[in-house]
Enzyme design. Structure first.
Site, PDB file in Angstrom:
ATOM      1  N   GLU A 114       0.831  -1.200   0.000  1.00 43.93           N
ATOM      2  CA  GLU A 114       0.000   0.000   0.000  1.00 43.93           C
ATOM      3  C   GLU A 114       0.865   1.250   0.000  1.00 43.93           C
ATOM      4  OE1 GLU A 114      -3.981  -1.308   2.434  1.00 43.93           O
ATOM      5  OE2 GLU A 114      -2.141  -1.203   3.597  1.00 43.93           O
ATOM      6  N   CYS A 127       3.656   8.528   0.830  1.00 40.78           N
ATOM      7  CA  CYS A 127       4.219   7.539   1.752  1.00 40.78           C
ATOM      8  C   CYS A 127       4.293   6.214   0.999  1.00 40.78           C
ATOM      9  CB  CYS A 127       3.323   7.424   2.986  1.00 40.78           C
ATOM     10  SG  CYS A 127       3.843   6.172   4.171  1.00 40.78           S
ATOM     11  N   CYS A 134       6.508  -7.051   6.760  1.00 38.49           N
ATOM     12  CA  CYS A 134       7.652  -6.550   7.514  1.00 38.49           C
ATOM     13  C   CYS A 134       8.082  -7.615   8.507  1.00 38.49           C
ATOM     14  CB  CYS A 134       7.282  -5.261   8.256  1.00 38.49           C
ATOM     15  SG  CYS A 134       8.660  -4.507   9.156  1.00 38.49           S
ATOM     16  N   CYS A 141       2.091  -2.230  15.407  1.00 38.41           N
ATOM     17  CA  CYS A 141       2.052  -1.887  13.975  1.00 38.41           C
ATOM     18  C   CYS A 141       1.361  -2.993  13.195  1.00 38.41           C
ATOM     19  CB  CYS A 141       3.474  -1.678  13.466  1.00 38.41           C
ATOM     20  SG  CYS A 141       3.599  -1.437  11.678  1.00 38.41           S
ATOM     21  N   ASN A 326      -2.395   5.159  16.267  1.00 39.64           N
ATOM     22  CA  ASN A 326      -3.588   4.738  15.538  1.00 39.64           C
ATOM     23  C   ASN A 326      -3.795   3.259  15.842  1.00 39.64           C
ATOM     24  OD1 ASN A 326      -4.215   7.151  13.748  1.00 39.64           O
ATOM     25  ND2 ASN A 326      -2.045   6.828  13.374  1.00 39.64           N
TER      26      ASN A 326
END
Length: 401
Positions: A114, A127, A134, A141, A326
């Protein structure tokens, strides 16, 4: 990825990709000299390489019909050779009245990544992702819960920029035409774990057209969770981009749990490398710090952060970006209370440390910091592991000063 189990145990790092598929060779992978040689190998004069580069890096197109300065009978062949399809859009979501756009891409092998495009009054920031998934396994995250599928090639990273520029030039993004002015490697993946393609991408982003996009190095930000040797390598290669360190805790006991790579390169190591980078480049380093309620947002940790930054070179070599967390799906962690957030920033500023609360654009479309991830299928076993890890983090966070 959909249908793929999350395999990482709590705190486990995944430094090798699960999949090593190699995308097709692309013009953006090559230097201008290499492009000239490749064109000559096709029996064409070398200047055709510059024409292809102008179409890609200045006109943002790979459409053979628009390449009217190339021989008509060779256009399709040239496009097939130099511009294979690397990214296919799957979905696009918008927020902030269209000023923020999150795009989900399918890569040639089915992997998903993304990127997020953000239009501000004075700049347009993209971004970008550097890996599918990852392997750093940070528990707060979303991408960190995926594990690492594979690294992206330089061209796959660059294509995110080229397509965003094409969309802007065509007026597809609300707010009028334009082009990307700022790049942040803060999408999916740990950029410095995919060092060579990321370094190549930085050179293409910075190089003047038609070699690259001509974006100023100070407008290119590469983030890392703490790969100190790679920071030093970036410095040695004289790639003077802005460095951002995702610190998230000033004490090793807590950071070991929140950012598992800290068990290899601790707070002192990454801050030493970051200060060396500042000395070598003259570029102030950004310290990214996700504020998590009752975990790392205490006033004593703000003071410890200030103390450690000052100990590594004074108060003015780094700028701290506290980021309201977030929350990711399935996590009980949430953003700090606004008054606690305010106190954290005031503590830093009282110590002479520059600090600005980071804007959390796109949070309603899972496009904000730490939220980028394709759907993750979580097993019962992994859920139990994650909950045990959360309990461990909370135990460390609540220890007396």
């Amino acid at each position: 990825m959909p249908g793929q189990k999350v395999a990482l145990a709590p705190g486990q790092l995944q430094l090798r990709p699960a999949r090593r598929g190699k995308p097709p060779a692309h013009l953006a992978d090559l230097t201008l000299e290499e492009r000239i040689e490749a064109v000559k190998e096709m029996g064409l004069p070398g200047f055709r390489a510059k024409q292809l580069s102008v179409h890609y890096f200045e006109h943002f197109t790979t459409d053979p019909e628009l390449m009217t300065d190339l021989p008509r009978e060779r256009r399709e062949e040239l496009v097939e050779r130099f511009f294979p399809t690397l990214l296919t859009p799957v979905s696009r979501q918008s927020a902030d009245h269209g000023a923020t756009q999150k795009i989900l891409w399918r890569l040639f092998d089915g992997s998903m990544v993304e990127s997020v495009l953000m239009r501000y009054s004075d700049r347009i920031t993209l971004c970008i992702s550097s890996e599918a998934g990852c392997g750093m396994n940070c528990p707060f995250c979303a991408t960190g819960q995926m594990g690492l599928t594979r690294n992206l090639s330089a061209a796959e990273i660059i294509e995110q920029v080229r397509i965003a520029n094409r969309m802007l030039a065509a007026g597809e993004i609300p707010g009028g035409t334009g082009r990307v002015s700022n790049i942040v490697f803060m999408g999916m993946g740990e950029p410095l774990a995919n060092y060579r393609p990321v370094a190549t991408t930085c050179r293409r982003l910075n190089a003047p057209a038609p070699e690259g996009f001509g974006i100023g190095a100070r407008h290119i930000t590469v983030s890392t969770v703490g790969l100190a040797p790679a920071v030093r390598k970036l410095m040695a290669e004289r790639i003077p981009v802005t460095l951002a360190v995702s610190l998230h805790a000033p004490d090793d006991a807590l950071r070991d749990e929140l950012v598992p790579i800290n068990t290899r390169y601790d707070v002192d190591d990454i801050l030493s490398a970051a200060h060396e980078y500042f000395q070598a480049t003259g570029r102030r380093v950004s310290i990214e710090y996700a504020l998590i309620r009752d975990i790392n947002d205490q006033a004593h940790r703000a003071q410890l952060l200030a103390d450690r930054l000052i100990a590594h070179g004074g108060a003015h070599w780094a700028h701290v970006n506290p980021i309201p967390l977030n929350p990711v799906k399935g996590s009980k962690w949430t953003a700090s209370d606004p008054l606690v957030e305010k106190k954290f920033v005031e503590t830093l500023r009282d110590n002479g440390i520059s600090a600005t609360i980071r804007d959390t654009r796109g949070s309603d479309i899972d496009g904000a910091c730490g939220q980028l991830a394709a759907e993750v299928i979580e097993t019962d076993e992994h859920r139990a592991d994650r909950e045990a890890r959360v309990a461990r983090v909370e135990a460390v966070a609540s220890r007396p000063e």
